[in-house]
Design a protein around this motif. Structure first.
Motif, PDB file in Angstrom:
ATOM      1  N   GLU A  18      16.522  28.001 -30.122  1.00 23.59           N
ATOM      2  CA  GLU A  18      17.498  28.649 -29.243  1.00 23.59           C
ATOM      3  C   GLU A  18      18.427  27.564 -28.725  1.00 23.59           C
ATOM      4  N   ILE A  19      19.725  27.841 -28.747  1.00 26.70           N
ATOM      5  CA  ILE A  19      20.709  26.840 -28.335  1.00 26.70           C
ATOM      6  C   ILE A  19      20.767  26.658 -26.823  1.00 26.70           C
ATOM      7  N   ASN A  20      20.438  27.695 -26.060  1.00 28.78           N
ATOM      8  CA  ASN A  20      20.544  27.617 -24.597  1.00 28.78           C
ATOM      9  C   ASN A  20      19.191  27.277 -23.960  1.00 28.78           C
ATOM     10  N   GLU A  21      19.224  26.402 -22.980  1.00 33.59           N
ATOM     11  CA  GLU A  21      18.000  25.907 -22.356  1.00 33.59           C
ATOM     12  C   GLU A  21      17.228  26.995 -21.600  1.00 33.59           C
ATOM     13  N   GLY A  22      17.935  27.859 -20.862  1.00 33.64           N
ATOM     14  CA  GLY A  22      17.271  28.909 -20.085  1.00 33.64           C
ATOM     15  C   GLY A  22      16.392  29.804 -20.941  1.00 33.64           C
ATOM     16  N   PRO A  23      16.940  30.398 -22.023  1.00 31.50           N
ATOM     17  CA  PRO A  23      16.103  31.231 -22.890  1.00 31.50           C
ATOM     18  C   PRO A  23      14.954  30.452 -23.544  1.00 31.50           C
ATOM     19  N   CYS A  24      15.164  29.149 -23.803  1.00 26.12           N
ATOM     20  CA  CYS A  24      14.078  28.323 -24.358  1.00 26.12           C
ATOM     21  C   CYS A  24      12.911  28.266 -23.385  1.00 26.12           C
ATOM     22  N   GLU A  25      13.218  27.996 -22.136  1.00 27.92           N
ATOM     23  CA  GLU A  25      12.159  27.906 -21.118  1.00 27.92           C
ATOM     24  C   GLU A  25      11.458  29.249 -20.939  1.00 27.92           C
ATOM     25  N   LYS A  26      12.225  30.331 -20.966  1.00 25.55           N
ATOM     26  CA  LYS A  26      11.637  31.668 -20.844  1.00 25.55           C
ATOM     27  C   LYS A  26      10.713  31.961 -22.029  1.00 25.55           C
ATOM     28  N   ALA A  27      11.139  31.561 -23.240  1.00 28.00           N
ATOM     29  CA  ALA A  27      10.311  31.759 -24.435  1.00 28.00           C
ATOM     30  C   ALA A  27       8.998  30.985 -24.314  1.00 28.00           C
ATOM     31  N   LYS A  28       9.061  29.757 -23.823  1.00 30.79           N
ATOM     32  CA  LYS A  28       7.841  28.950 -23.660  1.00 30.79           C
ATOM     33  C   LYS A  28       6.872  29.617 -22.688  1.00 30.79           C
ATOM     34  N   ILE A  29       7.398  30.169 -21.596  1.00 32.47           N
ATOM     35  CA  ILE A  29       6.556  30.860 -20.606  1.00 32.47           C
ATOM     36  C   ILE A  29       5.930  32.103 -21.230  1.00 32.47           C
ATOM     37  N   ASN A  30       6.739  32.881 -21.967  1.00 32.57           N
ATOM     38  CA  ASN A  30       6.223  34.089 -22.623  1.00 32.57           C
ATOM     39  C   ASN A  30       5.133  33.756 -23.632  1.00 32.57           C
ATOM     40  N   ILE A  31       5.345  32.711 -24.407  1.00 35.87           N
ATOM     41  CA  ILE A  31       4.355  32.309 -25.422  1.00 35.87           C
ATOM     42  C   ILE A  31       3.058  31.868 -24.756  1.00 35.87           C
ATOM     43  N   ALA A  32       3.186  31.089 -23.686  1.00 30.48           N
ATOM     44  CA  ALA A  32       1.996  30.593 -22.980  1.00 30.48           C
ATOM     45  C   ALA A  32       1.202  31.722 -22.329  1.00 30.48           C
ATOM     46  N   SER A  33       1.880  32.812 -21.977  1.00 24.87           N
ATOM     47  CA  SER A  33       1.200  33.917 -21.282  1.00 24.87           C
ATOM     48  C   SER A  33       0.527  34.907 -22.234  1.00 24.87           C
ATOM     49  N   ARG A  34       0.715  34.753 -23.523  1.00 29.09           N
ATOM     50  CA  ARG A  34       0.143  35.697 -24.496  1.00 29.09           C
ATOM     51  C   ARG A  34      -1.341  35.421 -24.742  1.00 29.09           C
ATOM     52  N   ARG A  35      -2.031  36.469 -25.118  1.00 31.69           N
ATOM     53  CA  ARG A  35      -3.446  36.325 -25.494  1.00 31.69           C
ATOM     54  C   ARG A  35      -3.550  35.472 -26.747  1.00 31.69           C
ATOM     55  N   PRO A  36      -4.656  34.749 -26.903  1.00 32.79           N
ATOM     56  CA  PRO A  36      -4.859  33.972 -28.133  1.00 32.79           C
ATOM     57  C   PRO A  36      -4.913  34.900 -29.354  1.00 32.79           C
ATOM     58  N   LEU A  37      -4.582  34.338 -30.503  1.00 31.22           N
ATOM     59  CA  LEU A  37      -4.629  35.089 -31.761  1.00 31.22           C
ATOM     60  C   LEU A  37      -5.919  34.769 -32.495  1.00 31.22           C
ATOM     61  N   SER A  38      -6.438  35.745 -33.214  1.00 30.77           N
ATOM     62  CA  SER A  38      -7.573  35.507 -34.102  1.00 30.77           C
ATOM     63  C   SER A  38      -7.016  35.041 -35.431  1.00 30.77           C
ATOM     64  N   VAL A  39      -7.413  33.836 -35.846  1.00 35.07           N
ATOM     65  CA  VAL A  39      -6.876  33.233 -37.064  1.00 35.07           C
ATOM     66  C   VAL A  39      -8.019  32.976 -38.035  1.00 35.07           C
ATOM     67  N   LYS A  40      -7.831  33.408 -39.284  1.00 34.69           N
ATOM     68  CA  LYS A  40      -8.844  33.174 -40.310  1.00 34.69           C
ATOM     69  C   LYS A  40      -8.649  31.774 -40.882  1.00 34.69           C
ATOM     70  N   CYS A  41      -9.703  30.988 -40.865  1.00 34.74           N
ATOM     71  CA  CYS A  41      -9.656  29.608 -41.356  1.00 34.74           C
ATOM     72  C   CYS A  41      -9.906  29.584 -42.858  1.00 34.74           C
ATOM     73  N   ALA A  42      -9.642  28.440 -43.478  1.00 32.93           N
ATOM     74  CA  ALA A  42      -9.819  28.277 -44.922  1.00 32.93           C
ATOM     75  C   ALA A  42     -11.259  28.516 -45.352  1.00 32.93           C
ATOM     76  N   ASP A  43     -12.228  28.190 -44.476  1.00 30.91           N
ATOM     77  CA  ASP A  43     -13.644  28.382 -44.818  1.00 30.91           C
ATOM     78  C   ASP A  43     -14.126  29.815 -44.576  1.00 30.91           C
ATOM     79  N   GLY A  44     -13.193  30.705 -44.162  1.00 31.49           N
ATOM     80  CA  GLY A  44     -13.538  32.110 -43.952  1.00 31.49           C
ATOM     81  C   GLY A  44     -13.916  32.464 -42.529  1.00 31.49           C
ATOM     82  N   THR A  45     -14.129  31.466 -41.685  1.00 26.01           N
ATOM     83  CA  THR A  45     -14.456  31.755 -40.293  1.00 26.01           C
ATOM     84  C   THR A  45     -13.196  32.164 -39.539  1.00 26.01           C
TER      85      THR A  45
END
Length: 199
Positions: free
Chosen positions: A6-33
Motif C-alpha cells: 500500500e502506498i499510503n502509510e495510514g492504510p498500511c498501519e490499519k492493515a497491520k492491526i487488522n492482520i494482528a487481530s485475526r485468529r491464527p490459521l491452520s496450516v498443513k505442513c510438508a510432513d502432513g501435520t
C-alpha cells in the motif's frame, strides 16, 4: 509468504492491526501435520507503491485489485520481475479494463482466462495472465469485453454487452466518431444479435 503493499502509510498501519487481530490459521505442513500459525507470520505489509521493492522475494503470484486498468498497467510496467513465465497475475480493474487488456497484449502477456463478477450492481472483469513474450492484438470488441468472456457468454456478459453497445451507439451519433468506433459498433451489434439482445 504473502506480501501486501500500500502506498499510503495510514492504510498500511490499519492493515497491520487488522492482520494482528485475526485468529491464527491452520496450516498443513510438508510432513502432513497441521499447525496453528498467526496471520502476521504469513502476511507482511509493505509501505510501497505497487510492486516497487518486491523484486528478489521469490514472488510467483501477483494479485492487483480495486484500481483502474491504467494504474494496474503502470504497476506492472515498473515491475520487470513479472515478465516471467513463473509469475501468474490475477488482475481486477475497476475501470479502463480495455486499456489493461491492450497493455497486456502489447507487452507479451497472455490472458489465460477472464471471468465476470458482480458487486453492488456493477460488473467487473477478473483477468488471469502470464508473460510469454508474445505480442498480441485484439479486435475492438475483444479489447473492451475480453475474448474469453465473449466466448463464455452468460447473464453478466449480456448485461455488460448491452451497456457497452449503448455507449458505442451513442458514440456513433457524434460526428467525430472514428473508424475504431465504427468497427466496435459493428462487432457489438453482431454480438447483440448472437445473444438475442434487443437494443
Amino acid at each position: 509468504r504473502v506480501y501486501a503493499t500500500e502506498i499510503n502509510e495510514g492504510p498500511c498501519e490499519k492493515a497491520k492491526i487488522n492482520i494482528a487481530s485475526r485468529r491464527p490459521l491452520s496450516v498443513k505442513c510438508a510432513d502432513g501435520t497441521v499447525k496453528s500459525v498467526p496471520l502476521s507470520e504469513i502476511v507482511t505489509v509493505h509501505n510501497t507503491d505497487g510492486l516497487d521493492t518486491m523484486e528478489n522475494r521469490g514472488i510467483n503470484r501477483v494479485v492487483i485489485c480495486g484500481m483502474g486498468g491504467e494504474v494496474i498497467s503502470g504497476i506492472l510496467e515498473r515491475a520487470p520481475f513479472v515478465r516471467s513465465e513463473k509469475v501468474k497475475l490475477v488482475l481486477q480493474p475497476m475501470s479502463r479494463e480495455a486499456e489493461l487488456r491492450e497493455y497486456l497484449a502489447a507487452n507479451g502477456f497472455e490472458i489465460i482466462d477472464e471471468k465476470l463478477v458482480s458487486d453492488a450492481g456493477r460488473v467487473y472483469a477478473v483477468i488471469a495472465a502470464v508473460w510469454d513474450g508474445k505480442k498480441r492484438e485484439f479486435s475492438p470488441s475483444e479489447q473492451i469485453l475480453g475474448k474469453n468472456i465473449i466466448g463464455r457468454g452468460g447473464e453478466l456478459f449480456r448485461s455488460l454487452l448491452k451497456r457497452k453497445f449503448l455507449h458505442a451507439k451513442n458514440r456513433m451519433k457524434d460526428a467525430s466518431h472514428s473508424e475504431y468506433d465504427a468497427r466496435l459498433y459493428g462487432e457489438l451489434s453482431a454480438l447483440c444479435e448472437r445473444e438475442h439482445i434487443e437494443v
